[in-house]
Write an enzyme that holds these catalytic residues in place. Structure first.
Site, PDB file in Angstrom:
ATOM      1  N   ARG A 108       0.865  -1.380   0.017  1.00 39.63           N
ATOM      2  CA  ARG A 108      -0.082   0.023   0.059  1.00 39.63           C
ATOM      3  C   ARG A 108       0.753   1.375   0.120  1.00 39.63           C
ATOM      4  NH1 ARG A 108      -3.777  -2.324   4.826  1.00 39.63           N
ATOM      5  NH2 ARG A 108      -1.803  -3.569   5.120  1.00 39.63           N
ATOM      6  N   GLY A 112       7.286  -3.502  12.498  1.00 39.90           N
ATOM      7  CA  GLY A 112       8.139  -2.725  11.961  1.00 39.90           C
ATOM      8  C   GLY A 112       7.530  -1.362  11.249  1.00 39.90           C
ATOM      9  N   ASN A 168      37.532  42.404   4.217  1.00 35.56           N
ATOM     10  CA  ASN A 168      36.314  42.612   3.408  1.00 35.56           C
ATOM     11  C   ASN A 168      36.240  41.921   2.149  1.00 35.56           C
ATOM     12  OD1 ASN A 168      33.426  44.049   3.439  1.00 35.56           O
ATOM     13  ND2 ASN A 168      34.408  44.853   1.435  1.00 35.56           N
TER      14      ASN A 168
HETATM   15  C1  UD1 Z   1      -2.012  -5.919  11.636  1.00 35.40           C
HETATM   16  C2  UD1 Z   1      -3.054  -6.612  12.363  1.00 35.40           C
HETATM   17  C3  UD1 Z   1      -4.274  -5.832  12.763  1.00 35.40           C
HETATM   18  C4  UD1 Z   1      -3.816  -4.593  13.371  1.00 35.40           C
HETATM   19  C5  UD1 Z   1      -2.803  -3.814  12.666  1.00 35.40           C
HETATM   20  C6  UD1 Z   1      -2.000  -2.739  13.582  1.00 35.40           C
HETATM   21  C7  UD1 Z   1      -2.741  -8.687  11.675  1.00 35.40           C
HETATM   22  C8  UD1 Z   1      -3.408 -10.210  10.900  1.00 35.40           C
HETATM   23  N1  UD1 Z   1      -3.532  -7.736  11.544  1.00 35.40           N
HETATM   24  O1  UD1 Z   1      -2.732  -5.570  10.092  1.00 35.40           O
HETATM   25  O2  UD1 Z   1      -5.095  -6.652  13.732  1.00 35.40           O
HETATM   26  O3  UD1 Z   1      -4.795  -3.824  13.901  1.00 35.40           O
HETATM   27  O4  UD1 Z   1      -1.827  -4.541  12.119  1.00 35.40           O
HETATM   28  O5  UD1 Z   1      -1.227  -1.644  12.690  1.00 35.40           O
HETATM   29  O6  UD1 Z   1      -1.878  -9.247  12.356  1.00 35.40           O
HETATM   30  N2  UD1 Z   1       4.475  -8.842   8.155  1.00 35.40           N
HETATM   31  C9  UD1 Z   1       5.445  -9.498   8.124  1.00 35.40           C
HETATM   32  N3  UD1 Z   1       5.124 -10.686   7.384  1.00 35.40           N
HETATM   33  C10 UD1 Z   1       3.671 -11.097   6.666  1.00 35.40           C
HETATM   34  C11 UD1 Z   1       2.889 -10.124   6.780  1.00 35.40           C
HETATM   35  C12 UD1 Z   1       3.206  -9.206   7.795  1.00 35.40           C
HETATM   36  O7  UD1 Z   1       6.474  -9.537   8.547  1.00 35.40           O
HETATM   37  O8  UD1 Z   1       3.777 -12.060   5.929  1.00 35.40           O
HETATM   38  C13 UD1 Z   1       4.813  -7.577   8.916  1.00 35.40           C
HETATM   39  C14 UD1 Z   1       4.625  -6.271   8.210  1.00 35.40           C
HETATM   40  O9  UD1 Z   1       5.834  -6.065   7.732  1.00 35.40           O
HETATM   41  C15 UD1 Z   1       4.172  -5.475   9.201  1.00 35.40           C
HETATM   42  C16 UD1 Z   1       3.304  -6.102  10.124  1.00 35.40           C
HETATM   43  O10 UD1 Z   1       3.713  -7.378  10.062  1.00 35.40           O
HETATM   44  O11 UD1 Z   1       5.211  -4.657   9.979  1.00 35.40           O
HETATM   45  C17 UD1 Z   1       1.965  -5.833  10.075  1.00 35.40           C
HETATM   46  O12 UD1 Z   1       1.562  -6.322   8.870  1.00 35.40           O
HETATM   47  P1  UD1 Z   1       0.220  -5.325   7.958  1.00 35.40           P
HETATM   48  O13 UD1 Z   1       0.197  -6.166   6.707  1.00 35.40           O
HETATM   49  O14 UD1 Z   1       0.721  -4.059   7.938  1.00 35.40           O
HETATM   50  O15 UD1 Z   1      -0.974  -5.736   8.776  1.00 35.40           O
HETATM   51  P2  UD1 Z   1      -2.076  -4.819   9.063  1.00 35.40           P
HETATM   52  O16 UD1 Z   1      -2.938  -5.069   7.724  1.00 35.40           O
HETATM   53  O17 UD1 Z   1      -1.748  -3.538   9.301  1.00 35.40           O
HETATM   54 CA    CA Z   2       0.316  -2.357   9.257  1.00 35.72          CA
END
Ligand code: UD1
Ligand code: CA
Length: 455
Positions: free
Chosen positions: A16, A103, A376
């Site tokens: 995103r 992260g 100067n």
């Molecule tokens: C996630 C949470 C959601 C919460 C929100 C808070 C889950 C399923 N959902 O959603 O409940 O409200 O964060 O900000 O956990 N990541 C990995 N490997 C993956 C997928 C993600 O390391 O395969 C890491 C991403 O880099 C990120 C974090 O996990 O730092 C969260 O992933 P993201 O896809 O941003 O989850 P959200 O949709 O924000």
């Molecule tokens: Ca997130």
């Protein structure tokens, strides 16, 4: 005391963001988001600090190569936060407390994390939640009739009633490693996104009679960054906090909303910062320093009563007391300006020292120059310090007078009380009390008229 393993999930695609840069490298206050998270994490003195990386992992690792305390875990598949955790688990310390951070949630503060970690036990799981007026996009906290948290439902899986819930999952929790080891394999991907949700740990805990204790945090501090709109929201929040600290430390800031700080600022009494200023690196301000609008400073030390006038760009320089710099000055690396110096508009300096009371008021380039006191430098003066291959020094003594439009051909020495006439080309050294001027013929053409355009 139980050992502490901290796991930072940072392997997501971050699609995103619509960026070629891995999401954790996007910056808040000039610092990668992941670095903010790590700084908070380290305040807890973890016994192990694990970062799960994946998408463009090499770039991420390279950017953090100097962080020797990180244990890197590579997520080979990209099947959600639960999947990411599987790759971290083998690196967690047996029977430790595991604290999970994301992260992309950079502003989490260490005191909150301390609370979460301190009382996580076999029979209780500590979950960090928040309450959002607009919870869209976040997982929602599900509670039973006793108001105990029993599950998290992701936005995409939530029904209309659940979408009304304003209590949200921050993603951050502390759990005992043993339970995590038991529970992880039980997480499935039967959901809208066909991902393994780490958040399902909540449901599994509740089913195993583990109480989930919720801890509340202010929405601003736990906002996740999924897109650049959220990045900008967090950046501005962070900047306002930085500005607040400065103001409470005695700096007058005309417009805290427009100040950008990407580093550390030290200040003495009664400094004043006008709107739209950017301060980077290490900035040290003495008493009564004024930084006027539009100026950009990086790694600069400024002594008492000095004013930086509008739209000046200053980097890696030190400036003395009672100096007047700009408007539109460009002060570059390794410039040292003494007390009572004056640098005016469109003056560029690099590798240059200007002694106390010396002035370069207009349209000048001073490179590799050492200038004494009370000299100067006239408008349009250029140190010709570069022959296309090498750079050469120009040394000017005290109380010298360099006439307007002088070309000082380096290497060159100009003595004390020496002078160059306007328009001089100066290829040879000038002694103390000596004046140089070029031999030139000035021709006057009489009765001359400006040409007129034919009609
Ligand atoms: C996630 C949470 C959601 C919460 C929100 C808070 C889950 C399923 N959902 O959603 O409940 O409200 O964060 O900000 O956990 N990541 C990995 N490997 C993956 C997928 C993600 O390391 O395969 C890491 C991403 O880099 C990120 C974090 O996990 O730092 C969260 O992933 P993201 O896809 O941003 O989850 P959200 O949709 O924000
Ligand atoms: Ca997130």
């Amino acid at each position: 005391m139980k050992k502490l393993s901290i796991v930072v999930l940072a392997a997501g695609l971050g699609s995103r963001m619509k960026s070629a840069l891995p999401k954790p490298l996007h910056k808040i206050g000039g610092k990668p988001m992941l670095e903010h998270v790590l700084e908070s994490a380290r305040q807890l003195n973890p016994d192990r600090l694990i970062v799960v990386y994946g998408h463009r992992g090499e770039e991420l690792q390279a950017a953090f190569a100097h962080h020797e305390d990180i244990t890197w875990a590579k997520q080979e598949t990209f099947e959600g936060t639960g999947d990411a955790m599987k790759y971290a688990l083998p690196y967690t310390i047996e029977d430790s407390t595991v604290l999970v951070l994301y992260g992309d949630t950079p502003l989490i503060n260490a005191e909150t994390l301390e609370e979460l970690v301190n009382n996580a036990e076999r029979t209780r799981l500590n979950w960090l939640i928040s309450t959002f007026d607009n919870p869209t996009g976040y997982g929602r906290i599900i509670r039973d009739h006793n108001n105990h948290m029993i599950a998290i439902i992701e936005e995409k899986d939530a029904n209309e009633a659940q979408k009304q819930i304003k209590e949200i999952n921050t993603g951050i929790f502390a759990v005992c490693q043993k339970f995590l080891t038991e529970a992880l394999p039980q997480i499935d991907n039967n959901n809208q996104q066909e991902e393994y949700y780490l958040t399902d740990i909540a449901k599994l805990a509740a089913n195993n009679e583990i109480t989930i204790h919720t801890f509340n945090e202010a929405p601003e501090l736990i906002q996740g960054v999924n897109d650049r709109v959220q990045l900008a929201t967090l950046e501005r929040y962070y900047q306002k906090e930085m500005a607040k600290k400065l103001m409470l430390n005695g700096v007058t800031i005309d417009d805290p909303e427009s100040l950008t700080i990407r580093g550390k600022i030290q200040n003495d009494l009664d400094c004043h910062i006008e709107p739209n200023v950017i301060l980077e690196g290490n900035i040290v301000l003495g008493k009564n320093v004024t930084i006027r609008t539009g100026s950009v400073l990086r790694d600069v030390v400024i002594a008492d009563n000095t004013t930086i006038h509008p739209y000046s760009v200053i980097e890696m320089a030190s400036i003395g007391k009672n100096a007047d710099i700009g408007p539109f000055a460009r002060i570059r690396e390794n410039t040292k300006l003494g007390d009572n110096t004056r640098i005016g508009n469109f003056v560029e300096t690099k590798n240059t020292t200007l002694g106390n009371g010396s002035k370069a008021g207009h349209l000048t380039y001073l490179g590799d120059a050492t200038i004494g006191e009370g000299s100067n430098i006239g408008a349009g003066t250029i140190t010709c310090n570069y022959d296309g291959a090498n750079k050469y020094p120009t040394i000017i003594g005290d109380h010298a007078f360099i006439g307007s439009n002088s070309s000082l051909v380096a290497p060159l020495k100009v003595g004390n009380h020496a002078a160059t006439a306007a328009g001089s080309i100066v290829p040879k050294d000038v002694k103390d009390h000596e004046l140089v001027r070029n031999k030139l013929e000035v021709i006057h053409v009489e009765n001359w008229e400006q040409p007129h355009k034919e009609k």
